[in-house]
Motif scaffolding. Structure first.
Motif, PDB file in Angstrom:
ATOM      1  N   ILE A 152       8.334  59.826  67.963  1.00  0.00           N
ATOM      2  CA  ILE A 152       7.588  60.902  67.318  1.00  0.00           C
ATOM      3  C   ILE A 152       7.861  60.950  65.813  1.00  0.00           C
ATOM      4  CG2 ILE A 152       9.230  62.828  67.529  1.00  0.00           C
ATOM      5  CD1 ILE A 152       6.827  64.523  68.539  1.00  0.00           C
ATOM      6  N   LEU A 153       8.983  60.390  65.390  1.00  0.00           N
ATOM      7  CA  LEU A 153       9.319  60.385  63.960  1.00  0.00           C
ATOM      8  C   LEU A 153       8.416  59.426  63.190  1.00  0.00           C
ATOM      9  CD1 LEU A 153      13.192  60.453  64.331  1.00  0.00           C
ATOM     10  CD2 LEU A 153      11.602  62.378  64.184  1.00  0.00           C
ATOM     11  N   ALA A 154       8.001  58.325  63.832  1.00  0.00           N
ATOM     12  CA  ALA A 154       7.036  57.422  63.206  1.00  0.00           C
ATOM     13  C   ALA A 154       5.708  58.148  62.985  1.00  0.00           C
ATOM     14  CB  ALA A 154       6.831  56.183  64.076  1.00  0.00           C
ATOM     15  N   TYR A 155       5.331  58.989  63.927  1.00  0.00           N
ATOM     16  CA  TYR A 155       4.117  59.817  63.799  1.00  0.00           C
ATOM     17  C   TYR A 155       4.236  60.768  62.601  1.00  0.00           C
ATOM     18  CZ  TYR A 155       1.483  64.098  65.145  1.00  0.00           C
ATOM     19  OH  TYR A 155       0.703  65.238  65.170  1.00  0.00           O
ATOM     20  N   PHE A 156       5.397  61.421  62.454  1.00  0.00           N
ATOM     21  CA  PHE A 156       5.576  62.315  61.313  1.00  0.00           C
ATOM     22  C   PHE A 156       5.561  61.539  59.990  1.00  0.00           C
ATOM     23  CE2 PHE A 156       7.924  65.114  64.486  1.00  0.00           C
ATOM     24  CZ  PHE A 156       6.841  65.960  64.656  1.00  0.00           C
ATOM     25  N   ASP A 157       6.119  60.346  59.992  1.00  0.00           N
ATOM     26  CA  ASP A 157       6.080  59.518  58.781  1.00  0.00           C
ATOM     27  C   ASP A 157       4.638  59.207  58.385  1.00  0.00           C
ATOM     28  OD1 ASP A 157       8.805  59.523  58.629  1.00  0.00           O
ATOM     29  OD2 ASP A 157       9.090  57.468  59.330  1.00  0.00           O
ATOM     30  N   LEU A 158       3.801  58.921  59.366  1.00  0.00           N
ATOM     31  CA  LEU A 158       2.387  58.631  59.081  1.00  0.00           C
ATOM     32  C   LEU A 158       1.680  59.851  58.490  1.00  0.00           C
ATOM     33  CD1 LEU A 158       1.385  56.562  62.251  1.00  0.00           C
ATOM     34  CD2 LEU A 158       1.527  55.712  59.910  1.00  0.00           C
ATOM     35  N   LEU A 159       2.088  61.031  58.948  1.00  0.00           N
ATOM     36  CA  LEU A 159       1.476  62.270  58.441  1.00  0.00           C
ATOM     37  C   LEU A 159       2.114  62.752  57.138  1.00  0.00           C
ATOM     38  CD1 LEU A 159       1.090  64.330  61.756  1.00  0.00           C
ATOM     39  CD2 LEU A 159      -0.703  63.111  60.503  1.00  0.00           C
ATOM     40  N   GLY A 160       3.221  62.122  56.746  1.00  0.00           N
ATOM     41  CA  GLY A 160       3.907  62.541  55.524  1.00  0.00           C
ATOM     42  C   GLY A 160       4.697  63.823  55.673  1.00  0.00           C
ATOM     43  N   ILE A 161       5.175  64.102  56.889  1.00  0.00           N
ATOM     44  CA  ILE A 161       5.962  65.308  57.145  1.00  0.00           C
ATOM     45  C   ILE A 161       7.442  64.934  57.222  1.00  0.00           C
ATOM     46  CG2 ILE A 161       6.370  67.240  58.729  1.00  0.00           C
ATOM     47  CD1 ILE A 161       3.494  66.919  59.713  1.00  0.00           C
ATOM     48  N   GLN A 162       8.261  65.609  56.444  1.00  0.00           N
ATOM     49  CA  GLN A 162       9.692  65.323  56.439  1.00  0.00           C
ATOM     50  C   GLN A 162      10.336  65.821  57.729  1.00  0.00           C
ATOM     51  OE1 GLN A 162      10.908  63.521  53.922  1.00  0.00           O
ATOM     52  NE2 GLN A 162       8.846  63.551  53.040  1.00  0.00           N
ATOM     53  N   HIS A 163      11.454  65.179  58.129  1.00  0.00           N
ATOM     54  CA  HIS A 163      12.160  65.599  59.336  1.00  0.00           C
ATOM     55  C   HIS A 163      13.661  65.422  59.133  1.00  0.00           C
ATOM     56  CE1 HIS A 163      12.783  61.356  60.355  1.00  0.00           C
ATOM     57  NE2 HIS A 163      11.511  61.153  60.086  1.00  0.00           N
ATOM     58  N   THR A 164      14.439  66.033  60.009  1.00  0.00           N
ATOM     59  CA  THR A 164      15.888  66.114  59.821  1.00  0.00           C
ATOM     60  C   THR A 164      16.649  64.905  60.354  1.00  0.00           C
ATOM     61  OG1 THR A 164      16.079  67.347  61.895  1.00  0.00           O
ATOM     62  CG2 THR A 164      15.909  68.636  59.846  1.00  0.00           C
ATOM     63  N   SER A 165      15.967  63.954  60.975  1.00  0.00           N
ATOM     64  CA  SER A 165      16.646  62.801  61.561  1.00  0.00           C
ATOM     65  C   SER A 165      16.624  61.609  60.619  1.00  0.00           C
ATOM     66  CB  SER A 165      15.992  62.424  62.896  1.00  0.00           C
ATOM     67  OG  SER A 165      16.265  63.395  63.875  1.00  0.00           O
ATOM     68  N   ALA A 166      17.308  60.547  61.035  1.00  0.00           N
ATOM     69  CA  ALA A 166      17.233  59.279  60.321  1.00  0.00           C
ATOM     70  C   ALA A 166      15.834  58.696  60.488  1.00  0.00           C
ATOM     71  CB  ALA A 166      18.285  58.319  60.873  1.00  0.00           C
ATOM     72  N   SER A 167      15.577  57.552  59.849  1.00  0.00           N
ATOM     73  CA  SER A 167      14.258  56.929  59.966  1.00  0.00           C
ATOM     74  C   SER A 167      13.988  56.532  61.415  1.00  0.00           C
ATOM     75  CB  SER A 167      14.186  55.681  59.084  1.00  0.00           C
ATOM     76  OG  SER A 167      14.932  54.620  59.663  1.00  0.00           O
ATOM     77  N   PHE A 168      12.704  56.384  61.745  1.00  0.00           N
ATOM     78  CA  PHE A 168      12.354  56.079  63.133  1.00  0.00           C
ATOM     79  C   PHE A 168      12.989  54.779  63.597  1.00  0.00           C
ATOM     80  CE2 PHE A 168       9.034  53.726  60.924  1.00  0.00           C
ATOM     81  CZ  PHE A 168       8.883  52.580  61.700  1.00  0.00           C
ATOM     82  N   TYR A 169      13.145  53.801  62.681  1.00  0.00           N
ATOM     83  CA  TYR A 169      13.745  52.523  63.094  1.00  0.00           C
ATOM     84  C   TYR A 169      15.214  52.704  63.450  1.00  0.00           C
ATOM     85  CZ  TYR A 169      15.780  47.920  63.079  1.00  0.00           C
ATOM     86  OH  TYR A 169      16.482  46.799  63.443  1.00  0.00           O
ATOM     87  N   GLN A 170      15.974  53.431  62.613  1.00  0.00           N
ATOM     88  CA  GLN A 170      17.394  53.661  62.893  1.00  0.00           C
ATOM     89  C   GLN A 170      17.569  54.447  64.201  1.00  0.00           C
ATOM     90  OE1 GLN A 170      16.741  53.058  59.581  1.00  0.00           O
ATOM     91  NE2 GLN A 170      18.189  51.374  59.792  1.00  0.00           N
ATOM     92  N   MET A 171      16.668  55.389  64.432  1.00  0.00           N
ATOM     93  CA  MET A 171      16.751  56.180  65.662  1.00  0.00           C
ATOM     94  C   MET A 171      16.481  55.300  66.881  1.00  0.00           C
ATOM     95  SD  MET A 171      17.511  59.318  64.698  1.00  0.00           S
ATOM     96  CE  MET A 171      16.934  60.511  65.900  1.00  0.00           C
ATOM     97  N   ALA A 172      15.456  54.445  66.787  1.00  0.00           N
ATOM     98  CA  ALA A 172      15.145  53.538  67.902  1.00  0.00           C
ATOM     99  C   ALA A 172      16.295  52.568  68.148  1.00  0.00           C
ATOM    100  CB  ALA A 172      13.854  52.781  67.606  1.00  0.00           C
ATOM    101  N   LEU A 173      16.878  52.063  67.070  1.00  0.00           N
ATOM    102  CA  LEU A 173      17.979  51.109  67.183  1.00  0.00           C
ATOM    103  C   LEU A 173      19.177  51.725  67.891  1.00  0.00           C
ATOM    104  CD1 LEU A 173      19.538  48.486  66.445  1.00  0.00           C
ATOM    105  CD2 LEU A 173      20.069  49.574  64.247  1.00  0.00           C
ATOM    106  N   THR A 174      19.613  52.898  67.433  1.00  0.00           N
ATOM    107  CA  THR A 174      20.821  53.502  67.984  1.00  0.00           C
ATOM    108  C   THR A 174      20.591  54.053  69.388  1.00  0.00           C
ATOM    109  OG1 THR A 174      20.280  55.539  66.766  1.00  0.00           O
ATOM    110  CG2 THR A 174      21.869  54.038  65.765  1.00  0.00           C
ATOM    111  N   PHE A 175      19.341  54.306  69.758  1.00  0.00           N
ATOM    112  CA  PHE A 175      19.039  54.763  71.116  1.00  0.00           C
ATOM    113  C   PHE A 175      19.180  53.617  72.116  1.00  0.00           C
ATOM    114  CE2 PHE A 175      16.170  56.471  74.505  1.00  0.00           C
ATOM    115  CZ  PHE A 175      16.847  57.662  74.721  1.00  0.00           C
ATOM    116  N   ASN A 176      19.066  52.396  71.613  1.00  0.00           N
ATOM    117  CA  ASN A 176      19.198  51.210  72.448  1.00  0.00           C
ATOM    118  C   ASN A 176      20.658  50.751  72.398  1.00  0.00           C
ATOM    119  OD1 ASN A 176      19.238  48.298  73.137  1.00  0.00           O
ATOM    120  ND2 ASN A 176      17.016  48.551  73.284  1.00  0.00           N
ATOM    121  N   LYS A 177      21.398  51.029  73.460  1.00  0.00           N
ATOM    122  CA  LYS A 177      22.842  50.766  73.465  1.00  0.00           C
ATOM    123  C   LYS A 177      23.137  49.285  73.215  1.00  0.00           C
ATOM    124  CE  LYS A 177      23.908  54.548  76.689  1.00  0.00           C
ATOM    125  NZ  LYS A 177      22.532  55.013  76.962  1.00  0.00           N
ATOM    126  N   ARG A 178      22.389  48.403  73.870  1.00  0.00           N
ATOM    127  CA  ARG A 178      22.635  46.963  73.725  1.00  0.00           C
ATOM    128  C   ARG A 178      22.461  46.513  72.292  1.00  0.00           C
ATOM    129  NH1 ARG A 178      18.007  42.812  75.244  1.00  0.00           N
ATOM    130  NH2 ARG A 178      17.168  44.095  73.564  1.00  0.00           N
TER     131      ARG A 178
END
Length: 323
Positions: A91-117
């Motif tokens: 959903i953070l990639a969606y907010f980036d497309l809309l230009g809305i700021q959010h409190t998390s890291a970038s969507f890529y960093q979030m996807a990366l750290t969510f993947n334990k492997r």
């Protein structure tokens, strides 16, 4: 002029109830002199602004709502979604497309750290100690003897993309491994099997606070159960001791490695990572980038120990995002 803040909560995973609780705590503690806060439920059945008996659909074209005949847009999104689609970055990639700021890291960093492997594969390149592991996709041939030869017994079986200990089991026998794999596959199509690390478990919050990377006071986890499972985390079956009962040398090592991991993974916003100290050396387990945010949750406990109130913690996250 007050900023409009959308607090997104809920999500599409088994963590929906926990996320709703976290989101409502954020709503309760936001500074009402600075912000107009809106609880936005992101659920499989739809996206809605919720206020007591009011339930208004969100316009997904621009992430806005209509209230009392007026269109409301948002200056910032406070991400309180554990699991998909908040913690995995979707959903953070969606907010980036809309230009809305959010409190998390970038969507890529979030996807990366969510993947334990994938997280472990990067950190090992930086000489961060971890458990031995085996990785399986649904449909792979399972050879229990090979798994045991690699990771030993006991071992942990985890969904690769999940949180709050859903789907995790500890296997003491070869038969336990097969039942644990079946349990993990109920949460994810990818699973991780890791060696058991015998030592002191600690949880470490690292955040961006006042434009600096800050390691919060360390929490020691003492579970009444066989490991820090869902019951231990959320139903009082554990002790969470903040600050942890570590030697000065152990504390220095944990702080250093926690800050290094946060930096190596190019993180921003909230994080809470788990480590096992084996003979005084911290071994990384996993990172949570949308940790629990209730008054009883570990990261707020750590912030309190550091002299940071929930209002200050949440305000800092929003101000950092807006900058």
């Amino acid at each position: 002029m007050k900023k409009n803040i959308a607090i997104i909560m809920g999500g599409y995973s088994s963590e929906v109830a926990i996320s709703l609780k976290s989101g409502n705590v954020v709503f309760k503690h936001l500074n009402t002199n600075k912000y107009n806060a809106f609880c936005i439920h992101i659920l499989k059945e739809g996206w809605f602004y919720v206020d007591n008996d009011i339930k208004i659909p969100v316009n997904k074209h621009d992430f806005s709502i209509e209230k009392d005949g007026k269109k409301i847009t948002f200056d910032c999104v406070f991400n309180a979604i554990h699991g998909a689609p908040g913690e995995n970055g979707t959903i953070l990639a969606y907010f980036d497309l809309l230009g809305i700021q959010h409190t998390s890291a970038s969507f890529y960093q979030m996807a990366l750290t969510f993947n334990k492997r994938d997280t472990l594969s990067i950190l090992r390149k930086y000489n961060i100690p971890t458990a031995k592991s085996v990785y399986l996709n649904r449909g792979n041939t399972i050879t229990v003897d090979d798994i045991v030869n690699t990771v030993g017994l006991p071992c942990f079986i985890k969904p690769n993309n999940a949180g709050s200990s859903f789907g995790i089991s500890k296997a003491h026998t070869k038969e336990d491994i097969l039942s644990g794999i079946e349990k993990a596959y109920k949460e994810d199509d990818e699973i991780l099997i890791e060696s058991f690390l015998d030592g002191t478990e600690v949880s470490v919050g690292v955040i961006q606070y006042k434009n600096k990377t800050k390691v919060l006071p360390i929490t020691e986890i003492v579970s009444e159960n066989d490991f820090f499972d869902y019951e231990a985390k959320y139903e009082g079956k554990s002790q969470e001791i903040t600050p942890a009962r570590l030697t000065p040398e152990e504390e220095t090592k944990v702080n250093a490695i926690a800050k290094k991991v946060y930096t190596v993974l190019n993180m921003s916003g909230f994080s809470r990572s788990e480590y096992i100290l084996v003979k005084g050396e911290p071994h990384f387990l996993e990172m949570n980038t949308v940790p629990g945010l209730t008054e009883e949750s570990i990261l707020p406990q750590q912030a309190k120990e550091a002299g940071i109130s929930l209002t200050e913690l949440f305000d800092n996250a929003i101000e950092s995002a807006l900058k």
